[in-house]
Motif scaffolding. Structure first.
Motif, mmCIF file in Angstrom:
data_model
loop_
_atom_site.group_PDB
_atom_site.id
_atom_site.type_symbol
_atom_site.label_atom_id
_atom_site.label_comp_id
_atom_site.label_asym_id
_atom_site.label_seq_id
_atom_site.Cartn_x
_atom_site.Cartn_y
_atom_site.Cartn_z
ATOM 1 N N ALA A 51 -5.186 -16.102 8.104
ATOM 2 C CA ALA A 51 -5.950 -15.354 9.103
ATOM 3 C C ALA A 51 -5.013 -14.751 10.148
ATOM 4 C CB ALA A 51 -6.964 -16.276 9.772
ATOM 5 N N LEU A 52 -5.386 -13.600 10.651
ATOM 6 C CA LEU A 52 -4.545 -12.895 11.613
ATOM 7 C C LEU A 52 -4.469 -13.617 12.952
ATOM 8 C CD1 LEU A 52 -5.651 -9.221 10.890
ATOM 9 C CD2 LEU A 52 -3.729 -10.508 9.914
ATOM 10 N N GLY A 59 -1.257 -13.664 8.911
ATOM 11 C CA GLY A 59 -1.302 -12.530 8.005
ATOM 12 C C GLY A 59 -0.377 -12.591 6.813
ATOM 13 N N PRO A 132 -13.206 -17.793 7.818
ATOM 14 C CA PRO A 132 -12.503 -16.655 8.428
ATOM 15 C C PRO A 132 -11.536 -17.054 9.536
ATOM 16 C CG PRO A 132 -14.815 -16.703 9.090
ATOM 17 C CD PRO A 132 -14.668 -17.704 7.994
ATOM 18 N N GLU A 136 -7.796 -14.833 5.866
ATOM 19 C CA GLU A 136 -8.147 -13.419 5.967
ATOM 20 C C GLU A 136 -8.676 -12.894 4.634
ATOM 21 O OE1 GLU A 136 -8.429 -9.710 8.007
ATOM 22 O OE2 GLU A 136 -8.018 -11.737 8.749
ATOM 23 N N THR A 137 -7.997 -13.269 3.546
ATOM 24 C CA THR A 137 -8.354 -12.806 2.207
ATOM 25 C C THR A 137 -8.039 -13.906 1.204
ATOM 26 O OG1 THR A 137 -7.718 -10.549 2.832
ATOM 27 C CG2 THR A 137 -7.999 -10.976 0.488
#
Length: 218
Positions: A51-52, A59, A132, A136-137
């Protein structure tokens, strides 16, 4: 409740405990962690982007999840806890793959990671639901694509440096044999992780080994 980590000395003996967040800085002490690669029934590996908003290495692309066993917590229990927290999923099995892996890396802001970081393989057939705040992904990748990620500058330092020791010919979900040769000339050894603890009052003396295993004691 303040999350704590297990501090280690250079002999991988438990040297104490400390708050996790406050311990990560430019002079982070050596401590116990883990990295997990989650594999599905098709042999694909779940790769995530942190997550950012994460404090360290935001990231970056990395393995499925990572974390720190709490004082007194076994490796398997810690892995299952973080899989649930980060990805909302459990695992049918958890197996050590690189039990003695250690790394040190510095983030862009100067925060240092300094970890004994056993790498484990976990197998799941469940549905992944990324948190989340942590992820992030999340994507299921083939093993060949995972190996390519190790060469990318946006991959996690700990993840990238551990992958050259993995077999090139098979995804980790299929790498079950001991001392399976890798094309690079290294070998994959599946074994328990042992972290020794000192006896109370025995300064510097070795006590009985504390086994942090990929499987719960039978």
């Amino acid at each position: 409740m303040v999350e704590e980590i297990v501090l280690l000395d250079e002999a991988d003996e438990v040297a104490g405990r400390a708050p996790k967040t406050a311990s990560h800085h430019r002079h982070t002490p050596y401590h116990l962690a883990f990295s997990c690669f989650l594999v599905d029934p098709r042999g694909r590996v779940l790769i995530t982007r942190r997550a950012l908003g994460k404090r360290t290495f935001p990231g970056v692309w990395t393995g499925s999840c990572c974390g720190h066993p709490a004082p007194g917590e076994g490796l398997r229990e810690a892995v299952l806890r973080r899989l649930d927290t980060e990805l909302g999923v459990s695992a049918e099995s958890v197996t050590p793959v690189l039990p003695a892996f250690r790394y040190r890396a510095t983030a862009a802001d100067g925060v240092v990671e300094n970890e004994r970081c056993p790498v484990v393989r976990a197998v799941t057939s469940g549905q992944v639901t990324p948190n989340p705040d942590e992820v992030e992904t999340a994507e299921w990748w083939t093993w060949d694509r995972c190996l390519e990620l190790a060469e990318r500058p946006d991959s996690s330092p700990g993840t990238g440096s551990s992958w050259p020791s993995w077999p090139r010919s098979a995804p980790p979900g299929l790498a079950r044999r001991r001392n399976r040769p890798a094309s690079s000339g290294t070998a994959l050894v599946i074994a328990p992780v042992t972290v020794r603890t000192r006896r109370p009052g025995a300064h510097g003396a070795r006590g009985a080994p504390r086994h942090v295993r990929g499987r719960a004691p039978g």
